[in-house]
Scaffold this active site. Structure first.
Site, PDB file in Angstrom:
ATOM      1  N   HIS A  79       1.041  -1.253  -0.052  1.00 24.33           N
ATOM      2  CA  HIS A  79       0.079  -0.121  -0.167  1.00 24.33           C
ATOM      3  C   HIS A  79       0.889   1.143  -0.052  1.00 24.33           C
ATOM      4  O   HIS A  79       0.531   2.479   0.407  1.00 24.33           O
ATOM      5  CB  HIS A  79      -0.952  -0.034   1.308  1.00 24.33           C
ATOM      6  CG  HIS A  79      -1.493  -1.190   1.550  1.00 24.33           C
ATOM      7  ND1 HIS A  79      -2.745  -1.609   0.796  1.00 24.33           N
ATOM      8  CD2 HIS A  79      -1.287  -2.445   2.228  1.00 24.33           C
ATOM      9  CE1 HIS A  79      -3.095  -2.866   1.059  1.00 24.33           C
ATOM     10  NE2 HIS A  79      -2.336  -3.362   2.014  1.00 24.33           N
ATOM     11  N   SER A 116      15.361  20.048 -15.737  1.00 24.06           N
ATOM     12  CA  SER A 116      14.162  21.252 -15.760  1.00 24.06           C
ATOM     13  C   SER A 116      14.966  22.504 -16.156  1.00 24.06           C
ATOM     14  O   SER A 116      15.880  22.749 -15.877  1.00 24.06           O
ATOM     15  CB  SER A 116      13.598  21.282 -14.341  1.00 24.06           C
ATOM     16  OG  SER A 116      13.005  22.617 -14.490  1.00 24.06           O
TER      17      SER A 116
END
Length: 484
Positions: A159, A289
């Site tokens: 999870h 970036s």
């Protein structure tokens, strides 16, 4: 300046799969040259077989066809198709133009699907033959990675929450297991491919029965001879005008399943990159970036996920196409198949090339992994600590309560104050636990929490992975180079 709309010019749309991503060898298999050259090869094989079985076809006609297999006038073919509105007849005329002596026997007894469908099956086979070694190389690179890190403990996640420890190599084997299933499925669907063969307009072989004056045996021989020439072990006994479009479903289902595997693997890598435990290769001059110079984005894994989603959706096309093939055939399939078959293979080719590149340069940061284990392991070790205290003469219930209180305090430091997990320091400072203070290092050894992970890795690689890769040993050294 190129005219607006000229194919190949900057003023015309080009598929990024071909212009940006897929390998030259895969693009060639789906190229016009390969397709129409295969049409001509099929016409030659048909003529050779018909001649062998007694039809009046001369050696000179056969030789003329052989000599012009690669002499394709694409401009003439395009003009003929514009005039005739029929691609196969356009190429019959174009081939006949450079083979005037053989023009009258080209496509003798055949229907359009003789060249169209049989070529598609040859292309599917050859495209699968390109994918198989690429997938094998990915598995091989990941197997090397898993073997090297079979015993390196890491925090497991269920999870996406901290769970029991595993090892970096064992986690990698989860990826490998899925890819091994994909490799087996690709090989199966490749080996299951059957040739359409020589069947005529509605699959009854009526035109060939007429050519051979009712001789069933010669029609059967013709079908087998052309099938053998094309390199297939068997042909469909039953077809309509086309081979059943269920074949396309089977092929693209396997490719879609591969897409699911790659998406899962690359998502895991992206999540691990966020945790700073593992990274894909990052070039020295690579920019993450345009605004944030510190960024190291997992762009290769992101590309794989992006294209894998596209690959998974493409299986819907053959599913719907097969469902609308009325009776012996409709043309609902043609335009759709021109797009989805090529796109599926070019996409699969791209993600395998990219995943091989990733798997050849994966970077692991053991110190980061170790630090994360230290943050979570104290809680996981509490049961072992309780057992050790009981063995030293303590009460299980008293020890459990002590551990519960100290654990809550340590959790508060982590969650409320942003500090490190100090449960072990609290246990070391508590005189109640003095009987086991000397055992804490042993009780907190991460390797004692990974179960049989390393042994599982070794057995899995030796019993399942290496035997599966053995047929591909000769192509294992090929590196994956990405231009973009």
């Amino acid at each position: 300046m190129a005219a607006v709309g000229d194919h190949g010019s900057p003023d015309s749309y080009r598929s990024p799969l071909a212009s940006r991503y897929a390998s030259p060898e895969m693009c060639f298999v789906f190229s016009d040259r390969y397709k129409f050259r295969t049409w001509r090869q099929l016409w030659l094989w048909l003529a050779e077989a018909e001649q062998t079985l007694g039809l009046p076809i001369t050696d000179e006609q056969i030789q003329e066809m052989k000599s012009n297999l690669d002499n394709i006038d694409f401009k003439m073919a395009a003009e003929e198709e514009k005039r005739l509105r029929h691609d196969v007849m356009a190429h019959v005329h174009t081939f006949g133009h450079c083979c005037p002596k053989a023009a009258g026997i080209i496509h003798l007894g055949a229907t359009s699907c003789y060249v169209g469908d049989n070529t598609d099956l040859i292309i599917l086979r050859n495209a699968l033959d390109l994918l198989l070694p690429k997938l094998a190389r990915v598995i091989s690179r990941l197997a090397d990675f898993a073997k090297e890190r079979a015993s390196l403990p890491t925090l497991g996640f269920t999870h996406f929450q901290p769970a029991q420890l595993t090892t970096v190599g064992k986690r990698c084997c989860l990826w490998i297991q899925d890819l091994c299933m994909d490799l087996q499925n690709l090989k199966r669907v490749r080996d299951d491919l059957r040739f359409r063969g020589v069947k005529g307009t509605t699959g009854t072989q009526a035109s060939f029965l007429q050519l051979f004056e009712g001789d069933d045996h010669k029609v059967e021989q013709l079908d087998k001879m052309v099938t053998d020439k094309a390199g297939f072990k068997r042909a469909f006994i039953i077809t309509g005008q086309t081979y059943t479009r269920k074949v396309d479903i089977e092929v693209l289902s396997v490719l879609a399943s591969l897409g699911a595997s790659v998406h899962k693997i690359c998502t895991d890598i992206r999540l691990l990159a966020n945790l700073k435990e593992m990274e894909e290769p990052f070039e020295k001059q690579q920019i993450g970036s345009s605004a944030m110079p510190y960024k190291r984005n997992p762009m290769r894994s992101e590309r794989c996920c992006s294209l894998a989603r596209h690959l998974m959706t493409l299986v819907m096309d053959p599913l719907q196409t097969a469902s609308v093939q009325w009776f012996e055939r409709t043309l609902d399939d043609s335009a759709n198949r021109r797009i989805c078959l090529a796109e599926a293979f070019l996409t699969a080719d791209t993600i395998l090339n990219t995943l091989q590149n990733i798997s050849e340069g994966l970077v692991v940061y053991p110190k980061v992994i170790e630090r994360r284990i230290r943050q979570e392991l104290p809680f996981m070790a509490t049961e072992n600590i309780i057992m050790a205290m009981v063995k030293a003469g303590g009460s299980r219930q008293d020890c459990h309560e002590k551990i519960r209180v100290l654990s809550q305090q340590a959790a508060s430091v982590v969650k409320q104050e942003g500090g490190d997990n100090d449960l072990i320091e609290r246990i070391q400072a508590d005189a109640y636990f003095s009987p086991i203070h000397s055992q804490l290092d042993r009780l907190l050894d991460p390797s004692s929490f990974t179960g049989r992970a390393s042994q599982q890795v070794q057995r899995f690689l030796e019993e399942e992975v290496y035997p599966l890769l053995k047929p591909y040993e000769s192509v294992m050294k090929v590196k994956a180079e990405l231009c973009l």
